[in-house]
Scaffold this active site. Sequence first.
Site, short mmCIF file in Angstrom:
data_model
loop_
_atom_site.label_atom_id
_atom_site.label_comp_id
_atom_site.label_asym_id
_atom_site.label_seq_id
_atom_site.Cartn_x
_atom_site.Cartn_y
_atom_site.Cartn_z
N THR A 1 -13.40 -3.03 -7.07
CA THR A 1 -13.83 -2.59 -5.75
C THR A 1 -15.35 -2.60 -5.62
O THR A 1 -16.07 -2.49 -6.62
CB THR A 1 -13.31 -1.13 -5.53
N ASP A 2 -15.82 -2.68 -4.37
CA ASP A 2 -17.27 -2.59 -4.13
C ASP A 2 -17.77 -1.15 -4.29
O ASP A 2 -18.97 -0.91 -4.34
CB ASP A 2 -17.63 -3.12 -2.73
N GLU A 3 -16.84 -0.19 -4.40
CA GLU A 3 -17.27 1.21 -4.49
C GLU A 3 -18.02 1.49 -5.79
O GLU A 3 -18.70 2.51 -5.91
CB GLU A 3 -16.07 2.15 -4.33
N ILE B 1 1.30 0.78 -17.43
CA ILE B 1 0.34 -0.10 -18.13
C ILE B 1 -0.26 0.59 -19.37
O ILE B 1 -0.87 -0.07 -20.20
CB ILE B 1 -0.80 -0.60 -17.21
N GLU C 1 -4.85 3.95 -9.90
CA GLU C 1 -4.87 5.05 -8.93
C GLU C 1 -5.99 4.67 -7.98
O GLU C 1 -7.12 4.41 -8.41
CB GLU C 1 -5.16 6.38 -9.63
N TYR D 1 -12.85 8.15 -8.61
CA TYR D 1 -12.17 6.84 -8.45
C TYR D 1 -13.14 5.71 -8.80
O TYR D 1 -12.84 4.87 -9.67
CB TYR D 1 -11.65 6.67 -7.02
N SER D 2 -14.30 5.69 -8.13
CA SER D 2 -15.19 4.54 -8.35
C SER D 2 -15.76 4.55 -9.77
O SER D 2 -16.00 3.48 -10.35
CB SER D 2 -16.29 4.48 -7.30
N ASN E 1 -16.42 3.80 10.99
CA ASN E 1 -15.06 4.37 11.03
C ASN E 1 -14.63 4.75 12.45
O ASN E 1 -13.50 4.49 12.85
CB ASN E 1 -14.98 5.61 10.13
N TYR F 1 -13.73 11.38 9.22
CA TYR F 1 -14.68 12.18 8.44
C TYR F 1 -16.08 12.23 9.05
O TYR F 1 -16.60 11.21 9.53
CB TYR F 1 -14.84 11.59 7.04
N LYS G 1 -13.18 2.95 -11.93
CA LYS G 1 -13.14 1.49 -11.73
C LYS G 1 -14.38 0.84 -12.35
O LYS G 1 -14.31 -0.25 -12.89
CB LYS G 1 -13.05 1.14 -10.24
P1 NAD Z 1 -2.11 0.97 -4.32
O1 NAD Z 1 -2.40 2.40 -4.61
O2 NAD Z 1 -1.49 0.61 -3.01
O3 NAD Z 1 -1.19 0.35 -5.45
C1 NAD Z 1 -1.36 0.65 -6.81
C2 NAD Z 1 -0.09 0.24 -7.55
O4 NAD Z 1 -0.31 0.48 -8.94
C3 NAD Z 1 1.15 1.06 -7.13
O5 NAD Z 1 2.23 0.19 -6.90
C4 NAD Z 1 1.40 1.96 -8.31
O6 NAD Z 1 2.77 2.28 -8.48
C5 NAD Z 1 0.86 1.11 -9.47
N1 NAD Z 1 0.45 1.94 -10.61
C6 NAD Z 1 -0.33 3.04 -10.61
N2 NAD Z 1 -0.47 3.52 -11.85
C7 NAD Z 1 0.23 2.69 -12.67
C8 NAD Z 1 0.44 2.64 -14.07
N3 NAD Z 1 -0.08 3.56 -14.89
N4 NAD Z 1 1.20 1.64 -14.57
C9 NAD Z 1 1.73 0.69 -13.76
N5 NAD Z 1 1.58 0.70 -12.43
C10 NAD Z 1 0.82 1.68 -11.88
O7 NAD Z 1 -3.51 0.23 -4.51
P2 NAD Z 1 -4.12 -1.02 -3.73
O8 NAD Z 1 -4.83 -0.53 -2.54
O9 NAD Z 1 -3.08 -2.07 -3.61
O10 NAD Z 1 -5.23 -1.49 -4.78
C11 NAD Z 1 -4.89 -2.42 -5.81
C12 NAD Z 1 -6.13 -2.69 -6.63
O11 NAD Z 1 -7.16 -3.22 -5.80
C13 NAD Z 1 -6.71 -1.44 -7.29
O12 NAD Z 1 -7.14 -1.79 -8.57
C14 NAD Z 1 -7.90 -1.07 -6.40
O13 NAD Z 1 -8.88 -0.42 -7.14
C15 NAD Z 1 -8.34 -2.44 -5.94
N6 NAD Z 1 -9.02 -2.47 -4.64
C16 NAD Z 1 -8.43 -1.93 -3.53
C17 NAD Z 1 -9.08 -2.02 -2.30
C18 NAD Z 1 -8.45 -1.46 -1.05
O14 NAD Z 1 -9.08 -1.47 0.00
N7 NAD Z 1 -7.19 -1.00 -1.08
C19 NAD Z 1 -10.32 -2.65 -2.20
C20 NAD Z 1 -10.89 -3.21 -3.36
C21 NAD Z 1 -10.23 -3.13 -4.57
#
Ligand code: NAD
Length: 348
Positions: free
Chosen positions: A143-145, A72, A96, A169-170, A268, A226, A173
């Site tokens: 995310t809520d974080e 991206i 990430e 991370y948070s 947890n 944890y 985001k």
């Molecule tokens: P994930 O880590 O499973 O998937 C992330 C995907 O993004 C992967 O397929 C990776 O290959 C791709 N990616 C990473 N860097 C990239 C780049 N530079 N260009 C193109 N693709 C890239 O994450 P997830 O858990 O599916 O989370 C997806 C989204 O939802 C994230 O934005 C995360 O912040 C948000 N989110 C996740 C949760 C959760 O509980 N998992 C909760 C709330 C929000």
Amino acid sequence: MPDELTPARHAPRRLLVTGGAGFIGSNFVRHMLASDPSVRIVTLDALTYAGRLENLGSAMADPRHSFHRGDICDAASVRELLRGHSIDTVVHFAAESHVDRSIVGPAPFVTTNLVGTFTLLEAARDVWAERPPAGVRFHHVSTDEVFGSLGEHDAAFSEATPYAPSSPYSASKAGSDHLVRAYYHTYGLPVTGTNCSNNYGPCQHPEKFIPTVIRSCLAGRRIPVYGTGRNVRDWLYVEDHCRAVEQVIRSGALGQIYLVGARNEQRNLDIARLLCRLLAEALGQTAERYLELIELVVDRPGHDFRYAIDPSRIEREVGWRPREGFETGLRKTVEWYLANRAFLEAPG
Ligand code: NAD
């Protein structure tokens, strides 16, 4: 510049889904293809350690879907995809996403989550400059974080909660959320956003908490939890999240973010125990065999104590409600991992 939040209806036809080979993104791609026969989807994913083509499953054979491996942060390719496929809806999941990794090495979090989001916003602003805003939509998944940590008796997060991220991370985001909102206020880019609580379900990377518990049980290894195990997260089944994203894209107000959660706060340690019981039940074992593997380990630095979401706005304004119960959702998740054990052993 738009000066008020405008409720709007949008019919997504040609979607660019970033991060569609990851956990939630892949569930979303399959969800959209199943829910609306008229959509065409291009998945853009760099296939980092967290992304897998297999997660897309049936979507890979669907003529309405195509996969593009790319970053991206690569402005030229993102523009080319938006133009070449006449994209009208960007659904931005790519990130990430693992807090522990962000503590060890924050650089890729800044690159992908901040610079990557900026690159997508710039591309959308440029390519959509000639299109009426009503016909296009940029949806950011967050995310809520970003709101930081709650104490035991604090009220749940709402859309009015100030940002106070704790981890790299948070923080990354939070920064991407701010950029998305700034593109709405400054350039009138038609954006929506969702800030969701912890997800669980099929295809979640084995490094995350619920798959880690399942993997540890199956391998007869210690189950690391944890600190005191009393940290609280608000859990949502991934399919419910995917429906929330779809509904906000279709009928959310422009410039608005919606908090998404199922009012399902869990400690947890309680989740680890419940998973032990569900696995034992599924495999005809005694729960004790797994329960005794639970071990409290040194806490994560800066570990947020509690997250909790008040989803009143998305319920009231968008009509979304979660459908999955926690125990039934966890049961489905356990069944999925048992049927896909190789997934738990993947590298990364
Ligand atoms: P994930 O880590 O499973 O998937 C992330 C995907 O993004 C992967 O397929 C990776 O290959 C791709 N990616 C990473 N860097 C990239 C780049 N530079 N260009 C193109 N693709 C890239 O994450 P997830 O858990 O599916 O989370 C997806 C989204 O939802 C994230 O934005 C995360 O912040 C948000 N989110 C996740 C949760 C959760 O509980 N998992 C909760 C709330 C929000």
